[in-house]
Design an enzyme around this catalytic site. Structure first.
Site, mmCIF file in Angstrom:
data_model
loop_
_atom_site.group_PDB
_atom_site.id
_atom_site.type_symbol
_atom_site.label_atom_id
_atom_site.label_comp_id
_atom_site.label_asym_id
_atom_site.label_seq_id
_atom_site.Cartn_x
_atom_site.Cartn_y
_atom_site.Cartn_z
ATOM 1 N NE ARG A 154 62.792 -78.405 27.246
ATOM 2 C CZ ARG A 154 63.333 -77.634 28.175
ATOM 3 N NH1 ARG A 154 62.547 -76.903 28.962
ATOM 4 N NH2 ARG A 154 64.634 -77.586 28.324
ATOM 5 C CD GLN A 201 67.405 -79.155 32.588
ATOM 6 O OE1 GLN A 201 66.912 -79.966 31.819
ATOM 7 N NE2 GLN A 201 67.015 -77.891 32.631
ATOM 8 C CG ASP A 352 69.369 -71.219 30.021
ATOM 9 O OD1 ASP A 352 69.078 -72.080 29.164
ATOM 10 O OD2 ASP A 352 69.351 -71.442 31.247
ATOM 11 C CE LYS A 379 69.012 -75.641 26.719
ATOM 12 N NZ LYS A 379 69.295 -76.275 28.011
HETATM 13 C C1 S3P Z 1 69.715 -75.892 34.087
HETATM 14 C C2 S3P Z 1 70.515 -76.449 33.121
HETATM 15 C C3 S3P Z 1 70.449 -76.064 31.695
HETATM 16 C C4 S3P Z 1 69.694 -74.761 31.488
HETATM 17 C C5 S3P Z 1 68.438 -74.685 32.307
HETATM 18 C C6 S3P Z 1 68.754 -74.821 33.780
HETATM 19 C C7 S3P Z 1 69.831 -76.374 35.470
HETATM 20 O O1 S3P Z 1 69.787 -77.098 30.982
HETATM 21 O O2 S3P Z 1 69.376 -74.598 30.112
HETATM 22 O O3 S3P Z 1 67.763 -73.457 32.092
HETATM 23 O O4 S3P Z 1 69.319 -75.706 36.398
HETATM 24 O O5 S3P Z 1 70.462 -77.421 35.692
HETATM 25 P P1 S3P Z 1 70.558 -78.400 30.422
HETATM 26 O O6 S3P Z 1 71.051 -79.182 31.557
HETATM 27 O O7 S3P Z 1 69.533 -79.154 29.627
HETATM 28 O O8 S3P Z 1 71.655 -77.851 29.551
#
Ligand code: S3P
Length: 471
Positions: A154, A201, A352, A379
């Site tokens: 990733r 994230q 998700d 993902k």
């Molecule tokens: C999350 C953000 C999402 C999500 C992940 C959890 C988080 O990812 O898909 O399961 O806890 O901040 P992305 O920030 O890459 O969209």
């Protein structure tokens, strides 16, 4: 819900994964294939799903940075979160679980984490790896982070590029992938960053690096993403201001060097886990199910909006606020679903949930379109490709049109009979299992072990409603 014994340390087995004599998590030892046949009867009853994964990671990380002892109630005891607990221990926090299932974290105080003596293994968890990068970049120490084969594929440049602005240095594999070596900076510069992708994230990594930086850290997001970091940092005493932009985005400003103080955290049930139970109850004829204590943060509930647009009988009752987050009970009854057109701007609030929504769209009447779902490609698996394969192998036609996914509904007659490859992706495995409950022929799943990353006790919980899984 079935409860498991979680060792604070010791060589016990947890889910498909073993923990060594230090209580550290080892890679899953073997795969768990499963053959799924139609649900024998309607699903009925009341269940509570495990704690929210996003909030659980943050509770462990932020309490490790705070002064004093934080108590966490309802922490998700899934593999991903246990990796975060291991990592925060390796960075000097004292973390235990008591006999009532409450977790206790004695923090180090901001800027006072200690250098880990070994590689930090984040397992399958992108959230753990990306959020922790922000913390590690802003502490004056050297660390190395790795993960399982899925996580090592990733992209990490999306966090290391902005974090390099703090003065930290990163050494990664080709394409910015794990393993990643980080030389953090004890006096990080505050960042001012506009997110090129809608990612909570990345936003969180930048904000967490800003905690130990003098001055203001500013993040601009073109589309709002889940705001658990902002909410929980405030809960621990940080100053976080949020402003809406005229274009519908947000600007977040964090004042650096806050005095973070231990505060109890109550974790609501994970809406992303509830999604699987919810769709199962919508599709299995005659079902009537209540899922209690589900988190209802509006930046997480895009699936509920979408399912209602499809004609789902879904009521939310007992709405209240717990631990600063809205929660409620979901009452769901089997419904006949129509196709839906999901706008791209809704993607961050249900990112998700696309694999399980794809199963619902495959069962529905008409042609559905999910717009702007390019983020699915990065993902736990390439979820655009793996969701397409899940449906096609079971007789549901699909088309990828640029960044849109099109699904040709079968009007309640998914043929099934396929073998599904889950590619180390928990949500693919759970989506395949729900498809198998309503397909005309049995569905083979190559590996269900990764479900433990986010939803320990998944099969027993659904079996308590009458799903009849052989797992
Ligand atoms: C999350 C953000 C999402 C999500 C992940 C959890 C988080 O990812 O898909 O399961 O806890 O901040 P992305 O920030 O890459 O969209």
């Amino acid at each position: 819900m079935q409860k498991r014994q979680i060792p604070a340390s010791g060589g016990l087995t947890y889910g498909g994964t073993s923990r060594n004599e230090m209580g550290m998590t080892q890679a899953p030892s073997s795969s768990r294939p499963l053959r799924v046949t139609r649900a024998p009867a309607p699903l009925a009853g009341t269940v509570a799903v495990p704690g929210d994964k996003s909030i659980s990671h943050r509770a462990l990380m932020f309490s490790a940075l705070a002064e004093g002892e934080t108590r966490i109630i309802g922490l998700l005891e899934g593999e991903d979160v246990l990796r975060t607990a291991d990592a925060m221990r390796a960075l000097g926090a004292h973390i235990t679980r008591d006999e009532n299932g409450r977790w206790h974290v004695r923090g180090r105080g901001l800027g006072a984490l200690t250098e880990p003596s070994d590689v930090l293994d984040m397992g399958n968890s992108g959230t753990a790896a990306r959020l922790l990068s922000g913390i590690l970049a802003s502490h004056g120490m050297m660390s190395v982070m790795t993960g399982d084969a899925s996580l090592r594929r990733r992209p990490m440049k999306r966090v290391t590029d902005p974090l390099a602005g703090t003065g930290a240095t990163f050494l990664a594999r080709e394409g910015g992938r794990l393993p990643l070596a980080i030389q953090g900076n004890a006096t990080p510069a505050p960042l001012d960053y506009r997110l090129p992708v809608a990612s909570a994230q990345v936003k969180s990594a930048v904000l967490l690096a800003g905690l130990n930086a003098a001055g203001e850290t500013r993040v601009e997001e073109p589309v709002p993403t889940r705001d658990h970091t902002e909410n929980m940092l405030r809960h621990f005493g940080a100053q976080v201001a949020v402003e809406e932009t005229p274009e519908g985005g947000r600007i977040i400003r964090l004042q650096g060097k806050p005095h973070l103080i231990a505060r109890d955290v109550t974790v609501p049930g994970d809406p992303s886990s509830a999604a699987f139970v919810l769709v199962a109850a919508l599709l299995v004829a005659g079902s009537d199910v209540v899922i209690s204590n589900v988190g209802l943060n509006p930046l997480r509930t895009g699936l509920f909006t979408t399912l209602r647009e499809m004609g789902a009988r879904l009521d939310i009752t007992n709405e209240r606020t717990e631990g600063g987050e809205p929660v409620g009970d979901l009452h769901v009854q089997a419904s006949s679903l129509q196709a839906v057109d999901v706008p791209a701007e809704r993607a961050p609030s249900m990112i998700d949930e696309y694999p399980i929504l794809a199963v619902a769209a495959g069962f529905a009447t008409g042609i559905s379109r999910f717009r702007g779902v390019e983020e699915l490609r990065v993902k736990e698996s390439d979820r655009l490709a793996s969701t397409v394969a899940l449906l096609e192998k079971n007789g549901v036609r699909t088309k990828v049109d640029g960044d849109d996914l099109i699904i040709y509904g079968t009007q309640g007659a998914i043929p099934g009979g396929g073998t599904v490859e889950t590619h180390m992706d928990h949500r693919l495995a759970m989506s395949a299992s729900i498809l198998g409950l309503v397909a005309e022929n049995p569905v083979e799943i190559d590996d269900t072990a990764f479900i433990d990353t986010s939803f320990p006790g998944y099969f027993p919980l659904l079996n308590s409603l009458g799903a009849g899984f052989a797992a």
